[in-house]
Structure formats: C-alpha cells, structure tokens
Design a protein around this motif. Structure first.
Motif: not given
Lengths: 466, 466
Positions: A48, A63, A65, A97, A101, A103-104, A107, B66, B69
């Motif tokens: 990220i 995104i 995540r 977030y 998390s 990493k994602a 995009y 995932i 979000s």
C-alpha cells in the motif's frame, strides 16, 4: 440445490465471451509488438505504501485491501485495541486499515510500471517502451460498463528526453489497433497547458486548479448545470464560469480555432505552449495518414487524474450515442519524480478492454457468435473400444496438422452424440464404425449442409474440411 | 532515491520473461483448442462461502482475504468488539476473519469452475470440456518454484457419464503439449482404489485413510524416515507400515507388477477396480502412440487433495534431479456432489506454468534469450522533422505487413540512436537522411553482420530482412 453467487461487480466469462476477449487481447498485443513495445507483467498485489505514492487519499475506498493473515493478525488486533483504548475513537478507518492491511490489489497499471522502472532502472535502456495487459481492481460501485475487476491494456513510453513523436506514435498505434479491429474512432485531444491558459485568462485562482480540473472532467457525465453548480460551490465566480463556458463553445475547424486562441493566449505563456504542441500534433498528423481515426481538438477535455502535464486524449467510438470512452492517455512528466526519479519523461495510453468489447459487440464486429462458435472442427463418433483405437490414428494426424478434433468421450446412443455436435456447432462428424474399418474408409458428415462423404485417406478429408 | 519493494512471494516479469511465459501460454492454449476444449475465465475474487465448500479448514491460512472496505467496516469492527467482550477471547482468528472479510482471491481454478457449472448448468451441454489459464493466489511460505501468485493452466472434462477415455484424452493432451514444447516427460500414474486396496490388505483402519494419504503424498519431499515417523504417530502400526513399504518396492514392468497385485487384491474389491482401470489405460495407450511421454505406474503415488476418486497422475520432466512436478490431475467424481450436483463425473489436469518455465529454462528450450530478444525488427534513425515525416510512409507499409518497426523517438546524437539498437538487439537500422530522400533510396544497416545496403523500394527491403 444450493445457490452460488459471485461478488458484486465481478464477472465470469462464458466460453464465447472468453474467446472474443482473447481475440481482442491478441489483436491489441500484436499491434503493440508491431510498434516495438516490450511486454511486461507485474505482481497483482502491491504494498500500500507504493500505491499511496501516486493516488494519495483518493484510494482510501477504492482499493481492495488484502487482510494480513495468520498469526500476525492477532498481534495487530491487540495493538489496534490498545490504540482504540488510548484514543477512545474507534471510528477512524485509517487506523483500522493500517493495522489490518499492508497490501492491496493493483488499481491501475501505471504505478506498478513506474515502480518497476525504479526497481530495475540499472537494467533498462531508455527510451523504454512497454505494453502491459493485466486485470486491475477497483472497489467502485458497479455500473454499466464499469466493473470491480477489469482488464487494462497499456502502452507507455518512458524516456530521458522530451519528444512529441511519442504522442504521434501513440496516436498512430491507436489508429493501427482500431483499423485492425475495424472500429472507427474519434480521438479527442487537448493540452493541460491550454486549460491552464484558459484558467489564467478567465481569472480562476491557482489554488482552484485541482477542483476545476476534477469538476470539468465530469462535464460529459453530469451535464453543464451540475458542473456550474459544483464550480460555483468550490469558489469559482459566475463571471469566470461564464467566460470559460463561452470559450468552450468556439466552433470551427482546427485552423480557425487555433487563430482565435492565438489571440486569446497573447499574454498567457502556458496557453501558448499548449497551443504550439497541439499545433505540432495536428500539422504532423496531416502529413501522416490515419485510417480509422478522426482527430478532434476538444478544448474542454480534461482528465480527472491530476498527474498529467501535457497532451491528453480520449478515444470514443465514432458511432456512439453517449460519450463512452474506450481508452485515453496523456503525458505525465512529473510522475516519476514523485517516486524519486528526476528528468524522466513519460507518456502513455490505456485501452479499456471491456469498453472496447461492448463497442465491438454493439457494431456486430465479432466474427464469432453463438451460431458459429464451436470447440472443435471435428468430432469422432464413439462406436466402442476397437473403433476408438482405430480413430485415434486419424485424430493424431489431424491434430498434428493443427486441426481441432475430438472424440465423443463415451460409447453412448448415436443420436445423443450427434446432438452434442449440433448443440456445440461442430461442423464435421466423423463416423468410423465396423464397416468403415473393414473398407478402410473415412465417413464424414457435414452437419450444416447435410452432406455425407467418404474418403480413402486423411489428406483428402483435410482438403475437404478446409 | 526512495526504495520500493514488492510483497514477499510475488513477482514482476521482465520483458523477456513475459515473452517466454506468453510463448508457453500460447502453446498450451493452442493445444487445448486442438483437443476441443472451450475457453473459460472466472472472477479472481470469490465469496469465502464458496471456497470453504471444498477446502474447508485447510484454507484458513492459505487464502488471501479481501478486507471489507468503506463504511461497513466500522459496523463490523463494532460488532467484533461486542463479540470479544462477550466471549472474553480475542485470540480466535475465525471470529476476526468472519467479521472483517467475506471475500478472497481464488486459490485454484477447480472450485471456480465447479461453481461456474452450478451457476450455468442450464446453459451448458454435457460433456463440458473447458480450459482455463489464470493466476491463483496462496499465502504459503515462498520457496524455490513456489510463489504466492502463480498461473495455473487447467483442462477439465465434466460429464454425465463415466468414461476412462477422458483420462486417455488428457494423457494424449499432455503428450501433445510437451511434444510441442519439446520437453520429455514421465507421467506417474496410480489409482485411489489401488491405495484403498493396499490400505485394506495391510490392515490400516478406515479412519486413518485421510491421514495415510496426506502423509504418503509427502514421501518424495520428506523421505521415508520422516513418513514412517508421521505415520506411526498417527496410529498406523509398524507392521502395517512395513508391509506397505515392501509392497511399494515391487519392481518390474507393468505386466509383472499387474500379475503380482492381481494376486494380492484377490480379496479386495477396491483394489481390483483400481487395477482394472489402470490396466485399461495401459492397454489402450499401448495401441495409441505417445511421443514425448513415458507412462509409469507408481503404486506409491498419492495426491494430497482428498477429493480424488479414481485415476490420479503427476507429470515430471524426464531430466530431473529432484522430483519436480510440473503438473498433475485426476478424477474427482464426488466434487460436484459437494456443491449439490449429483451424478456428474469429472476429471482434469492442471499444469504449473512456473514449474514448466523453470524446466524449459534448465534444458535451454526457449529460442528467445537475452542475446536475441528484441522489441522490433527494425528501427528508423531520427534525423529530424522532414526525415521523420518521410520515414512514416515506410513505417506504415512495414507495419501493415506485420513487420515490427519503430522510430527512434527523438532527434538526438546518431551514436546514441545506434547504441539503442545495439542494446536492444534490434537487427536492422534504417537510415533515411536528406541524401536518401533526394535519391529516393532506403539505406539499411544489418547490425549483426555489419552490412549496409540500399534499396529502391520497400518490397526489396522486406525481402532482404526476411
């Protein structure tokens, strides 16, 4: 029976959809190669911290995540709870977030490309031209033609020197691709410095530039009234809005418009630069043929992403009811600088595979449809063990010649086997029963034309079905 | 300059790697088509409820989840905190996971395929043969040849009737692919019912079956001592282990081994079924040629995934120091049942693209390497505006004929332009300066052979460079 669903905004592609998508990808890839672009693929999952570099806060909700997994999650949850106890404020998504998390999913393909360049700069010879065709993921609300997982096809030129031939090459590439696909397009072109010039002469303040561009980009989607409202809301004066509105509506061919704005930009250096470069593109393209493309200067064209620094453009199918962009691009000379690499210039184009697919489908440009799509050219009827062994010799020969052929997998009712050929549009059925083995013949039935023939050898058969 | 990294276990593919990977994909795809398989693509993101169906608890730490979000996350965090307060136990990953994540990246291509069949069963004609080449993601610890993002290439046959010709077709397909790739392979084959028969005759209890299979699958990786230890640990007696160990070491050709086990399986119906089916494969394949493949019955072959119900197999490159599987498959007749669809039979094969890549590289089978890989066949030197406009006419002609050609993007030092051609292995440099325009000549330099020639028209040039 249990019911299964796929997540909102994601899709499966049926065999025929996959086939036609593959056809598009193959064609676009072929054109990229013919224009001398290198292939490249990057990881789907990015840190990220890399993605943040370009997009900043805007990606917060866009995104996908990846949740940290395994044992580390517990520690992070504990830390997170401690944090909450300290601040007494649990409603901050950012804190959540950051703990959960790191990493994602990517995009777009531009940031991974720039990140790749930075990581491999010692191995790359500049100018570096690469294409990349891979899926990207955005957690936006799904709409018609907008999905949460979709393919981008990008071609970029990153260089140590600044040259507008890069733009010309990309316009030519565009024309080449859509000539191959037989889809007529209009390329709307504009220049960030022309917009900057306009803002200057109508008296919109510098600090409103970003707002101006973002709202302007939505014009075709939300209409003039809405744009006006939003601009006034952000502090752009009615007078400025009306001036720029009237400048946008200047009609005439390129020459006339150019003349008009030359006068207008008399005291705007930025406007002059933009106009000169647009003029260079026009002048050169006039001497270099385009086949399926009409170039059109749209002085109101803006692109939402704020890293563009020069020529920008958008591709629209010629036959198009609504303003339906199937691709676009522009120059982004400062983007590499954000990542710490100075004096590097970049320009690129991104094609939206799904949008092109929809446009092609609308104009009925795919040759393969549900009436002629088939998994193979030939199917062998299964008459039992001995016959199958015999058939395999022929199957082998056909396949080695690249002819798609299969055997009905089980020895079952002949009508059922023929029905399978019909249902799947398989054009030729080969019948090798006891009789044919004895007489050393190959019997073939052309399903569509209802013709039955016999051949003595496989080469005659191949000539026939071709 | 800032440093950038990509997440552990993920990879970028450089231009030449992408090129050779694309070559592999193209070849495998071509073979799938020749064998009459439909193409299919499914969404990367699946609901966890779907994935859980097959894998169960084993996926807990292996899937990339995932993170939910946006606004919903806050609610879920609040609920999660309430839950924790209730149970006073925050160290349960399952609770955390269930609140924070309901979707995950696909883990293989089989479950998405089955899910697709269930969702589209009314539109599909059975037998349904499909191939699918897409990335999958697993959060395992990265090792040599094992990554967190990697491509699978699967071909499956799902049918309303049971037929061992499906297995034969897949073995033929395998042979066809590796003949195209020029890589000799061994296919190790076995049968779940043979293993069940063995377990029966050496007296391993039914409830230890799953443990037995899972440990057995690791034999080649961890060695006999470790397997013995693990088996004894799970409750398999030393006597049973020794018996099965000695059965595994039976040597000889297929015929001899068959004879031996016919006697052994005299009272094991399961063993007999397995033996009969293996025999069918052997007998039939003997009458149908294989070109690059040696079939080998490995009575100790197991596959870890416990949904297999019949013939199982694994593909190993012939020249191979360690047991390095580049693909494998088997029959899974009960898998569709788990998803609620009864009386459907399935068998399939999965090729590991990365493993094949490594094997091909090791045997130097890729024709393209860093000494001959180039982005285009031709580059035009950029001598300035007039010359470029002139060159574009030639460029157009070459490109329309499918010849990869590019223009050096900026008018700069000629040596620098030539260096670019050298660095990128571009074989032909076209020189069109003022002189050439005047005399209407095309000057071309063959970089490798240091030959310079002049042509009067583009067709002669094309003949030359071909």
């Amino acid at each position: 029976m249990m019911k299964y669903f796929i997540p909102k905004g994601t899709r499966d592609f049926s065999p025929i959809e996959t086939y036609n998508r593959n056809f598009l990808i193959k064609t676009i890839k072929k054109c990229f190669k013919i224009f001398g672009f290198y292939p490249l693929e990057t990881t789907s999952i990015e840190n990220i911290s890399t993605l943040n570099k370009k997009y900043g806060e805007e990606i917060e909700y866009l995104i996908f995540r990846i949740l940290n997994s395994g044992n580390s999650l517990n520690k992070e949850i504990l830390n997170f709870l401690k944090e909450i106890n300290k601040s007494k404020n649990i409603i901050d998504n950012n804190i959540i977030y950051n703990f959960l998390s790191k990493k994602a999913l990517r995009y777009d393909l531009t940031v991974p490309f720039i990140r790749y360049i930075i990581m491999n700069k010692d191995k790359i010879f500049f100018p570096f031209k690469r294409y990349q065709i891979q899926p990207v993921w955005r957690s936006e609300n799904p709409q018609k033609g907008r999905f949460r997982e979709f393919y981008q096809s990008d071609a970029d030129i990153v260089s140590t020197s600044y040259s507008l031939w890069d733009e010309i090459e990309l316009i030519k590439l565009c024309d080449f691709i859509f000539t191959e696909l037989n889809l007529s397009i209009t390329i709307f072109i504009n220049h960030i410095y022309i917009l900057k010039g306009l803002v200057e002469i109508v008296g919109i303040k510098n600090n409103l530039w970003k707002n101006f561009i973002t709202i302007l980009d939505k014009w075709k989607k939300i209409g003039e009234d809405e744009v006006k409202k939003e601009m006034l809301n952000k502090g752009i004066t009615l007078k400025s809005f009306n001036s720029i509105r009237s400048l946008f509506s200047i009609e005439g061919d390129f020459k006339n418009k150019k003349k008009f704005f030359e006068k207008k930009f008399k005291f705007s250096d930025k406007g002059k630069i933009g106009l000169n470069e647009i003029n260079f593109i026009y002048k050169s393209i006039k001497n270099i043929s385009l086949y399926k493309t009409k170039l059109k200067w749209d002085i109101s064209l803006a692109r939402g992403i704020n890293y563009y620094t020069g020529i920008i453009w958008e591709i629209i199918p010629k036959k198009c009811d609504d303003y339906n962009s199937i691709g676009g691009g522009g120059r982004y000379d400062k983007l590499m600088g954000l990542f710490g690499m100075k004096n590097i210039y970049g320009t690129g184009i991104s094609f939206g595979l799904d949008r092109i697919y929809l446009a092609m489908e609308k104009e009925k440009l795919f040759k393969i449809n549900k009436h002629n799509f088939s998994p193979s050219k030939i199917i062998f009827i299964n008459f039992g063990y001995k016959e199958v062994l015999y058939s395999y010799k022929l199957l082998d020969t056909l396949r080695k010649k690249g002819i798609s052929a299969q055997l009905y997998p089980s020895y079952s009712d002949i009508n059922k086997q023929f029905k399978y050929a019909y249902d799947n549009n398989i054009p030729f059925v080969i019948i090798i029963g006891e009789k044919e083995i004895k007489s050393n013949k190959i019997k073939v039935k052309d399903i569509k034309n209802k013709i039955e023939r016999e051949y003595n050898n496989v080469n005659d058969l191949i000539n026939y079905i071709k």
